[in-house]
Scaffold this active site. Sequence first.
Site, mmCIF file in Angstrom:
data_model
loop_
_atom_site.group_PDB
_atom_site.id
_atom_site.type_symbol
_atom_site.label_atom_id
_atom_site.label_comp_id
_atom_site.label_asym_id
_atom_site.label_seq_id
_atom_site.Cartn_x
_atom_site.Cartn_y
_atom_site.Cartn_z
ATOM 1 N N SER A 1 0.835 -1.204 0.000
ATOM 2 C CA SER A 1 0.000 0.000 0.000
ATOM 3 C C SER A 1 0.869 1.253 0.000
ATOM 4 C CB SER A 1 -0.976 -0.052 1.182
ATOM 5 O OG SER A 1 -1.908 0.994 1.127
ATOM 6 N N HIS B 1 -8.423 1.213 -0.790
ATOM 7 C CA HIS B 1 -8.200 0.307 -1.922
ATOM 8 C C HIS B 1 -9.499 -0.248 -2.492
ATOM 9 C CE1 HIS B 1 -3.924 0.685 -1.521
ATOM 10 N NE2 HIS B 1 -4.030 0.417 -0.229
#
Length: 302
Positions: free
Chosen positions: A86, A186
């Site tokens: 991430s 996400h």
Amino acid sequence: MLALIAPGQGAQTPGMLTPWITDPSAQELLSHWSQEIDLDLVRLGTSADADEIKDTANAQPLIVAAGLLGARALGAADISIVAGHSVGEITAAAIAGVIDEVDAMKLVRVRGIEMAKAAAIKPAGMAAVLGGDRTVVLQAIADLGLVAANDNGAGQIVAAGDLDALSQLAPEGARVRALAVAGAFHTSYMQPAVDPLRSIAANIQVRKPSCGVISNKDGAILHDGREILDRIVAQISNPVRWDLCMETLAAQVTGAIEVPPAGTLVGLLKRAVPIVETFALKAIEDVTLAQEFIVRHQDEKN
């Protein structure tokens, strides 16, 4: 063959930058980054409490700063591959020289702010699903209209989306644990953050990386600086496939060092691909042992 890997949001802890700025030059560098992004990283990384650094807009720059300071402390090393989970992808890109450190800090500052804004638009959340049959877990997530936002491998999948749907998630044979996050990262909930981040990224100078950079999108090894940065931007509204990143690591390296705040990714690697030897760089006292680890793996071949 050696990899450096960088953790994502959730790895932060109070005081985590304190040991990394005992050297005056490191503290000066952190102060410089703070000025560049108008955020007091020194205070946040040394004396702020857990609630303050949990804030997305604070957590993300802190995590990238910690990773960059840790990588600097290691010194020059022959790294084959870098990867980040991430927001850790920004750390990895900077370590590989795709972008410079100041641009990395500017990018992550905007990322944190814009993702926090996007999270505030509509209530949503995330929950870790631990164990269970992978197929059953993914189907249960899909049946509730949720997204497998982080497919982390090692029996861990993070579902994201509507809070009511998350409360109903109970795949057979699995445990579900709600995560203390502000939104559904996400997923499409983060789409409003993409264009502002893309605008910043378009003006950042990119370079050819010094080593391969693994993408969260599909585990591919990338060597084009602009593609790496474009993928980092797009990834904020798309799932993280860390399971595929670990498969790539297993095929390419013998050892992996996780830069600060270290521990999470090493744990996943140990369970999913124990063939890769790991080292968690958790404290400045670990640097000497980490350097010995580097030397051992630089000459090893799979």
